[in-house]
Design a protein around this motif. Structure first.
Motif, PDB file in Angstrom:
ATOM      1  N   GLY A   7      79.014  60.841  55.663  1.00 44.46           N
ATOM      2  CA  GLY A   7      78.620  61.545  54.457  1.00 44.46           C
ATOM      3  C   GLY A   7      79.179  60.853  53.227  1.00 44.46           C
ATOM      4  O   GLY A   7      80.399  60.702  53.101  1.00 44.46           O
ATOM      5  N   THR A   8      78.291  60.395  52.338  1.00 45.19           N
ATOM      6  CA  THR A   8      78.750  59.636  51.165  1.00 45.19           C
ATOM      7  C   THR A   8      78.311  60.303  49.864  1.00 45.19           C
ATOM      8  O   THR A   8      78.036  59.627  48.873  1.00 45.19           O
ATOM      9  N   GLY A   9      78.249  61.630  49.886  1.00 41.23           N
ATOM     10  CA  GLY A   9      78.013  62.364  48.651  1.00 41.23           C
ATOM     11  C   GLY A   9      79.283  62.398  47.822  1.00 41.23           C
ATOM     12  O   GLY A   9      80.193  61.579  48.005  1.00 41.23           O
ATOM     13  N   TYR A  10      79.366  63.379  46.914  1.00 38.42           N
ATOM     14  CA  TYR A  10      80.518  63.454  46.002  1.00 38.42           C
ATOM     15  C   TYR A  10      81.840  63.524  46.764  1.00 38.42           C
ATOM     16  O   TYR A  10      82.759  62.741  46.510  1.00 38.42           O
ATOM     17  N   MET A  11      81.943  64.456  47.723  1.00 39.47           N
ATOM     18  CA  MET A  11      83.205  64.619  48.444  1.00 39.47           C
ATOM     19  C   MET A  11      83.444  63.443  49.389  1.00 39.47           C
ATOM     20  O   MET A  11      84.566  62.952  49.517  1.00 39.47           O
ATOM     21  N   GLY A  12      82.394  62.992  50.053  1.00 37.79           N
ATOM     22  CA  GLY A  12      82.532  61.874  50.972  1.00 37.79           C
ATOM     23  C   GLY A  12      83.018  60.617  50.281  1.00 37.79           C
ATOM     24  O   GLY A  12      83.870  59.887  50.813  1.00 37.79           O
ATOM     25  N   GLU A  13      82.522  60.369  49.073  1.00 36.73           N
ATOM     26  CA  GLU A  13      82.979  59.182  48.336  1.00 36.73           C
ATOM     27  C   GLU A  13      84.464  59.276  48.010  1.00 36.73           C
ATOM     28  O   GLU A  13      85.182  58.270  48.038  1.00 36.73           O
ATOM     29  N   ASN A  14      84.937  60.480  47.718  1.00 33.67           N
ATOM     30  CA  ASN A  14      86.369  60.642  47.455  1.00 33.67           C
ATOM     31  C   ASN A  14      87.204  60.333  48.697  1.00 33.67           C
ATOM     32  O   ASN A  14      88.282  59.725  48.606  1.00 33.67           O
ATOM     33  N   HIS A  15      86.717  60.729  49.877  1.00 33.09           N
ATOM     34  CA  HIS A  15      87.400  60.372  51.122  1.00 33.09           C
ATOM     35  C   HIS A  15      87.440  58.851  51.268  1.00 33.09           C
ATOM     36  O   HIS A  15      88.481  58.277  51.615  1.00 33.09           O
ATOM     37  N   VAL A  16      86.296  58.213  51.037  1.00 34.87           N
ATOM     38  CA  VAL A  16      86.203  56.751  51.150  1.00 34.87           C
ATOM     39  C   VAL A  16      87.198  56.090  50.193  1.00 34.87           C
ATOM     40  O   VAL A  16      87.940  55.168  50.574  1.00 34.87           O
ATOM     41  N   ARG A  17      87.215  56.544  48.952  1.00 39.27           N
ATOM     42  CA  ARG A  17      88.109  55.963  47.938  1.00 39.27           C
ATOM     43  C   ARG A  17      89.576  56.062  48.361  1.00 39.27           C
ATOM     44  O   ARG A  17      90.316  55.078  48.288  1.00 39.27           O
ATOM     45  N   ILE A  18      89.987  57.238  48.799  1.00 39.85           N
ATOM     46  CA  ILE A  18      91.403  57.441  49.123  1.00 39.85           C
ATOM     47  C   ILE A  18      91.802  56.672  50.377  1.00 39.85           C
ATOM     48  O   ILE A  18      92.866  56.041  50.430  1.00 39.85           O
ATOM     49  N   TYR A  19      90.948  56.691  51.406  1.00 40.63           N
ATOM     50  CA  TYR A  19      91.266  55.916  52.610  1.00 40.63           C
ATOM     51  C   TYR A  19      91.420  54.430  52.280  1.00 40.63           C
ATOM     52  O   TYR A  19      92.287  53.743  52.836  1.00 40.63           O
ATOM     53  N   SER A  20      90.566  53.927  51.384  1.00 39.48           N
ATOM     54  CA  SER A  20      90.625  52.502  51.046  1.00 39.48           C
ATOM     55  C   SER A  20      91.912  52.134  50.328  1.00 39.48           C
ATOM     56  O   SER A  20      92.297  50.955  50.295  1.00 39.48           O
ATOM     57  N   GLU A  21      92.587  53.131  49.733  1.00 38.20           N
ATOM     58  CA  GLU A  21      93.838  52.894  48.997  1.00 38.20           C
ATOM     59  C   GLU A  21      95.088  53.106  49.860  1.00 38.20           C
ATOM     60  O   GLU A  21      96.192  52.753  49.434  1.00 38.20           O
ATOM     61  N   MET A  22      94.935  53.677  51.061  1.00 43.26           N
ATOM     62  CA  MET A  22      96.086  54.050  51.870  1.00 43.26           C
ATOM     63  C   MET A  22      96.635  52.860  52.652  1.00 43.26           C
ATOM     64  O   MET A  22      95.872  52.031  53.157  1.00 43.26           O
ATOM     65  N   GLU A  23      97.965  52.804  52.728  1.00 43.46           N
ATOM     66  CA  GLU A  23      98.610  51.775  53.548  1.00 43.46           C
ATOM     67  C   GLU A  23      98.499  52.149  55.034  1.00 43.46           C
ATOM     68  O   GLU A  23      98.406  53.319  55.380  1.00 43.46           O
ATOM     69  N   ASP A  24      98.501  51.151  55.881  1.00 39.93           N
ATOM     70  CA  ASP A  24      98.428  51.351  57.337  1.00 39.93           C
ATOM     71  C   ASP A  24      97.147  52.048  57.769  1.00 39.93           C
ATOM     72  O   ASP A  24      97.104  52.705  58.814  1.00 39.93           O
ATOM     73  N   VAL A  25      96.098  51.972  56.940  1.00 44.76           N
ATOM     74  CA  VAL A  25      94.789  52.542  57.265  1.00 44.76           C
ATOM     75  C   VAL A  25      93.732  51.478  56.995  1.00 44.76           C
ATOM     76  O   VAL A  25      93.771  50.804  55.952  1.00 44.76           O
ATOM     77  N   LYS A  26      92.803  51.319  57.932  1.00 43.41           N
ATOM     78  CA  LYS A  26      91.676  50.410  57.713  1.00 43.41           C
ATOM     79  C   LYS A  26      90.384  51.216  57.776  1.00 43.41           C
ATOM     80  O   LYS A  26      90.103  51.859  58.791  1.00 43.41           O
ATOM     81  N   LEU A  27      89.636  51.200  56.692  1.00 35.21           N
ATOM     82  CA  LEU A  27      88.350  51.892  56.636  1.00 35.21           C
ATOM     83  C   LEU A  27      87.323  51.010  57.352  1.00 35.21           C
ATOM     84  O   LEU A  27      86.857  50.005  56.815  1.00 35.21           O
ATOM     85  N   ILE A  28      86.972  51.415  58.577  1.00 42.49           N
ATOM     86  CA  ILE A  28      86.127  50.581  59.435  1.00 42.49           C
ATOM     87  C   ILE A  28      84.649  50.698  59.074  1.00 42.49           C
ATOM     88  O   ILE A  28      83.910  49.707  59.074  1.00 42.49           O
ATOM     89  N   GLY A  29      84.188  51.922  58.799  1.00 43.60           N
ATOM     90  CA  GLY A  29      82.767  52.098  58.517  1.00 43.60           C
ATOM     91  C   GLY A  29      82.486  53.435  57.864  1.00 43.60           C
ATOM     92  O   GLY A  29      83.286  54.369  57.948  1.00 43.60           O
ATOM     93  N   ILE A  30      81.320  53.514  57.217  1.00 38.45           N
ATOM     94  CA  ILE A  30      80.857  54.761  56.615  1.00 38.45           C
ATOM     95  C   ILE A  30      79.397  54.957  56.989  1.00 38.45           C
ATOM     96  O   ILE A  30      78.661  53.988  57.208  1.00 38.45           O
TER      97      ILE A  30
END
Length: 310
Positions: A7-30
């Protein structure tokens, strides 16, 4: 930790943004069926785009996933994720029916996977501080918690009314503050600018002795997000937006020290920590199911013009 987002709507994009900024986390796919949108976001955050979430599960190895799809799609997507052996954070409300919520919880237990529900206000620093104050006994016995969550209508919200969209936040918070389940609900509501209800006053009863009140609408031209907790020793006034808590008693007015932070960052950090360390996340699927059950009972109450027992 290898993470995905559906889900890449308003809330989903916020999840994507924050995961991409977190240490020890790799955003594999959306994943999102809106192919142009998901490709654009994937390029922006250097991850893989998928039009079908099942393909993402097949082609990647994920540890955990956020699901921010429309509520009616929560159940099938969550079941697919759990079946793929992934820990799940699903946005509120947990599902579109109590039966679907129960199926999700049961399957998570069968698969020995975590299921967390994204009631973001649980991670608002002001709410965390108020919960600490209430549990410490500073207010004495709390007998009434009332909330006001009002503001202009957001055209993105078409599939549910104001109770399931934003009122469910305060239903969950009232239950959380008291530390008990809601057992009765009575609602006065109406539909004037939306196909579902767009204003509601929800009366809650807990343990047959404690009071909760939720006022919510899409009619007020400016956003208000406030809570009042009345205890035998004092009153607490909370502002969700300012992330502030003020205490009043017979002799003093005190402002609590609240360390301000984006609630979603705290929520996703908690989820990742639980997925990594094996701890049970909060709020749990059962807590999410209870909030949904109360919200649906609130809708039933105004439609049938009677009190509903839960």
């Amino acid at each position: 930790m290898r993470i995905g987002v559906v889900g890449t709507g308003y809330m989903g994009e916020n999840h994507v943004r924050i995961y991409s900024e977190m240490e020890d986390v790799k955003l594999i796919g959306i994943s999102d069926p809106n192919t142009s949108r998901v490709k654009e976001l994937a390029a922006m955050y250097n991850t893989l785009p998928f039009a079908d979430h099942k393909k993402m599960f097949e082609k990647t190895k994920l540890d955990a996933i956020s699901i921010a799809a429309p509520t009616t799609l929560h159940c099938p997507i969550v079941l697919d994720a759990l079946g793929a052996g992934v820990d799940v954070l699903v946005e509120k409300p947990i599902a579109d029916s109590v039966e679907n919520a129960a199926a999700m919880i049961e399957y998570a237990e069968e698969q020995d996977r975590h299921l967390m529900v994204g009631h973001i206000e649980r991670f608002n620093p002001a709410v965390l501080k108020l919960k600490e104050i209430v549990d410490s006994g500073t207010l004495g016995k709390v007998v009434s918690v009332s909330t006001r969550r009002v503001g202009p209508y957001n055209p993105r919200t078409r599939d549910v009314g104001v109770i399931l969209d934003i009122g469910v936040h305060d239903i969950d918070i009232i239950s959380c503050i008291y530390g008990m389940k809601i057992n009765q609900v009575y609602t006065v509501a109406g539909s004037d600018i939306h196909s579902f209800e767009d204003h509601a006053t929800i009366h809650l009863r807990l343990n047959h002795a404690y009071s909760g009140l939720v006022e919510t609408n899409w009619l007020t031209p400016h956003k208000i997000r406030k809570l009042t907790a009345v205890g035998l020793k004092g009153v607490a006034y909370l502002d969700y937006l300012d992330q502030s808590v003020e205490l009043h008693d017979n002799g003093w007015v005190q402002k609590a020290r609240v360390e301000k932070v984006e609630p979603l960052k705290k929520e996703l950090s908690h989820f990742i920590s639980c997925a990594r360390d094996g701890n049970c996340p909060m709020p749990s699927g059962e807590e999410g199911k209870h909030a949904l059950e109360v919200a649906l009972a609130a809708i039933q109450s105004y439609q049938e013009e009677r009190m509903i027992e839960i």
